[in-house]
Design an enzyme around this catalytic site. Structure first.
Site, short mmCIF file in Angstrom:
data_model
loop_
_atom_site.label_atom_id
_atom_site.label_comp_id
_atom_site.label_asym_id
_atom_site.label_seq_id
_atom_site.Cartn_x
_atom_site.Cartn_y
_atom_site.Cartn_z
N GLN A 379 0.89 -1.16 0.00
CA GLN A 379 0.00 0.00 0.00
C GLN A 379 0.93 1.21 0.00
OE1 GLN A 379 -3.84 -1.60 1.66
NE2 GLN A 379 -2.61 -1.47 3.51
N HIS A 390 6.50 3.90 5.88
CA HIS A 390 7.80 3.28 5.59
C HIS A 390 7.47 2.15 4.61
CE1 HIS A 390 11.64 1.22 7.45
NE2 HIS A 390 11.61 1.12 6.14
N HIS A 392 6.76 -1.02 2.68
CA HIS A 392 6.77 -2.40 3.16
C HIS A 392 5.91 -3.28 2.28
CE1 HIS A 392 3.57 -0.23 5.34
NE2 HIS A 392 2.88 -1.36 5.26
N HIS A 394 3.53 -6.57 2.28
CA HIS A 394 2.78 -7.52 3.11
C HIS A 394 2.84 -8.89 2.43
CE1 HIS A 394 0.26 -4.65 5.56
NE2 HIS A 394 0.56 -3.84 4.56
P1 AMP Z 1 -0.11 -0.57 6.05
O1 AMP Z 1 -1.52 -0.34 6.43
O2 AMP Z 1 0.06 -1.15 4.68
O3 AMP Z 1 0.75 0.67 6.27
O4 AMP Z 1 0.44 -1.70 7.00
C1 AMP Z 1 1.07 -1.49 8.24
C2 AMP Z 1 1.22 -2.85 8.89
O5 AMP Z 1 2.17 -2.74 9.90
C3 AMP Z 1 -0.04 -3.36 9.54
O6 AMP Z 1 -0.28 -4.68 9.13
C4 AMP Z 1 0.27 -3.28 11.04
O7 AMP Z 1 -0.41 -4.28 11.77
C5 AMP Z 1 1.74 -3.44 11.05
N1 AMP Z 1 2.45 -2.82 12.19
C6 AMP Z 1 2.30 -1.59 12.69
N2 AMP Z 1 3.19 -1.38 13.68
C7 AMP Z 1 3.92 -2.49 13.81
C8 AMP Z 1 4.97 -2.92 14.67
N3 AMP Z 1 5.46 -2.12 15.61
N4 AMP Z 1 5.46 -4.17 14.53
C9 AMP Z 1 4.98 -4.98 13.58
N5 AMP Z 1 3.98 -4.63 12.75
C10 AMP Z 1 3.45 -3.42 12.86
#
Ligand code: AMP
Length: 440
Positions: A379, A390, A392, A394
């Site tokens: 996303q 940041h 990432h 999934h």
């Molecule tokens: P997005 O909505 O694509 O930005 O996804 C962010 C993802 O990061 C979500 O699945 C969250 O559950 C996960 N997330 C947020 N903070 C942390 C953290 N500290 N450690 C691991 N996962 C996290």
């Protein structure tokens, strides 16, 4: 496998090395005695490091003997080499030990070991490229019938004579390995060898000089020479090439040694004079290396610290970690180490690495969770559902019917905000990461 254990200070100035040429056969005692006298001679001449060839331990008469005589790096025979290093206060490059894998006796590695002057192993490199060659009527050597390939890049190691990249023999034909060693700081590249006669006549010196010139490194190549048994013969011509490409020491074709001076200031001045590495067009091509980091640092996911215990795989550019609020059983994240919001902020090397890691993690997750499908998604930006700024990827293990009519994307967009989905405990996340770390 042991990797570098101690960070050593960088060598500078001029140093003397000795390079050995042997005719190993299946008589281990005889081979050792020859190596021993060479190491003694090198010690008397105040060399700081002695380089022995591939198969310094032995060359078997057939593939069964190659496997049966293999040994571990801590066996009594190898202890004698460690004692010699200590006694003569030299470092040893022991190229190509037939290295027994205690859990797989039938398939030894071909290992290049660096032993320091205390007799300790600094680093072990398992040969990556196995030599399988058949030129009908001339040569047939199938290394893969009695050896298994390593599967890890091993960074160069600091020695008293400079930062040394490790390779073995046939590896010389794969310039990426040398280039990577140079990029990781190598000033010398080592190719302990047992080059066959035909390939040696045609390519040996050209390949070694090419690796020296293109990487601006000294190249040190200890060698086997002559007939080891009625079926196997080596080319000889152990040599040292300087970073300009000049052959500065060479043996002929008999059991012998040659000596060379390594001048590290020459390496530096040559690189300054002709800075080819700063002329590389990294915007057009890149060297991608599937490299794993073994150190476990805490990293940041945007501003959130991710503890090392939640990270189950990392490379110089990327890291894979378990999710705070997973949407499925088996929902993990891969991020670049550099904190940037968008994929378009990444360099090509970072992008390639991110998706190569994602693919590896996907394979591991599918196997572990016994599923055949995954959702891989990014996303990229707030409007696309990104909540953590940041970049990432999934990875979600998918099961039949798990999201009705594939409503996973709505779920991903909303799962962080659902009040009933509580963040998991640090311990639960660390336990999951531990399982994946082992599988990776
Ligand atoms: P997005 O909505 O694509 O930005 O996804 C962010 C993802 O990061 C979500 O699945 C969250 O559950 C996960 N997330 C947020 N903070 C942390 C953290 N500290 N450690 C691991 N996962 C996290």
């Amino acid at each position: 496998m042991l990797t570098t254990v101690i960070r050593r200070t960088m060598a500078t100035g001029r140093h003397f090395i000795a390079v050995c040429q042997m005719t190993s056969d299946n008589d281990l005692e005889k081979n050792f005695d020859i190596a021993k006298s060479m190491i003694e001679r090198a010690g008397e001449r105040k060399c700081e490091m002695v380089f022995l060839p591939e198969c310094f331990d032995f060359i078997g008469v057939n593939k069964n003997e190659q496997v049966d005589l293999a040994m571990t790096a801590d066996c009594v025979y190898m202890q004698r080499y460690r004692d010699l290093a200590k006694k003569h206060n030299v470092w040893l490059s022991l190229g190509g030990l037939h290295h027994k894998d205690p859990s797989d006796h039938a398939h030894p590695w071909n290992t290049h070991l660096i032993i320091d002057s205390q007799g300790a192993t600094c680093v072990e490199y398992n040969k990556l490229h196995l030599f399988d060659l058949e030129i009908p009527g001339k040569v047939r050597l199938m290394e893969s019938e009695f050896s298994k390939a390593g599967n890890e890049m091993v960074p160069p190691v600091e020695t008293p004579v400079g930062c040394l990249g490790l390779s073995i023999c046939y590896d010389v034909r794969f310039p990426e390995l040398s280039l990577w060693n140079r990029q990781r700081g190598a000033q010398l590249l080592s190719f302990p060898s047992a080059f066959t006669l035909n390939t040696g006549l045609a390519h040996w010196e050209t390949l070694l000089r090419a690796r020296a010139i293109e990487n601006q490194c000294y190249v040190v190549a200890a060698a086997q020479t002559g007939a080891h048994n009625p079926k196997r013969q080596s080319y000889g011509h152990a040599m040292v090439v300087d970073p300009w490409g000049a052959v500065v020491a060479q043996c002929s074709e008999r059991v012998d040694m040659c000596f060379a001076e390594i001048d590290l200031s020459y390496v530096a001045s040559l690189r300054e004079m002709q800075p080819v590495f700063s002329h590389r067009r990294s915007d057009l091509y890149t060297l991608h290396v599937n490299e794993r980091n073994h150190e476990t640092d805490d990293l940041k996911f945007a501003e959130f610290p991710i503890p090392a215990s939640h990270i189950f795989y990392s490379t110089p550019h990327s890291f894979a970690f378990v999710n705070l609020k997973p949407v499925t059983d088996g929902h993990v994240l891969i991020s670049p180490k550099r904190v940037v919001q968008h994929l378009t902020d990444l360099t090509d090397a970072e992008t390639a690495d991110l998706f190569i890691v994602a693919k590896k993690v996907q394979a591991m997750l599918e196997k572990h969770h016994n599923v055949k499908a995954s959702t891989i998604c990014v996303q990229d930006g707030k409007e696309a559902g990104q909540t953590v700024p940041h970049a990432h990827v999934h990875i979600l293990a998918r099961r039949s019917g798990d999201f009705g009519d594939n409503e996973i994307y709505q779920k991903l967009a909303s799962h962080d905000k659902e009040p009933e989905r509580k963040p998991r405990s640090k311990e639960t996340m660390a336990e999951e990461a531990e399982v994946y770390r082992k599988l990776m």
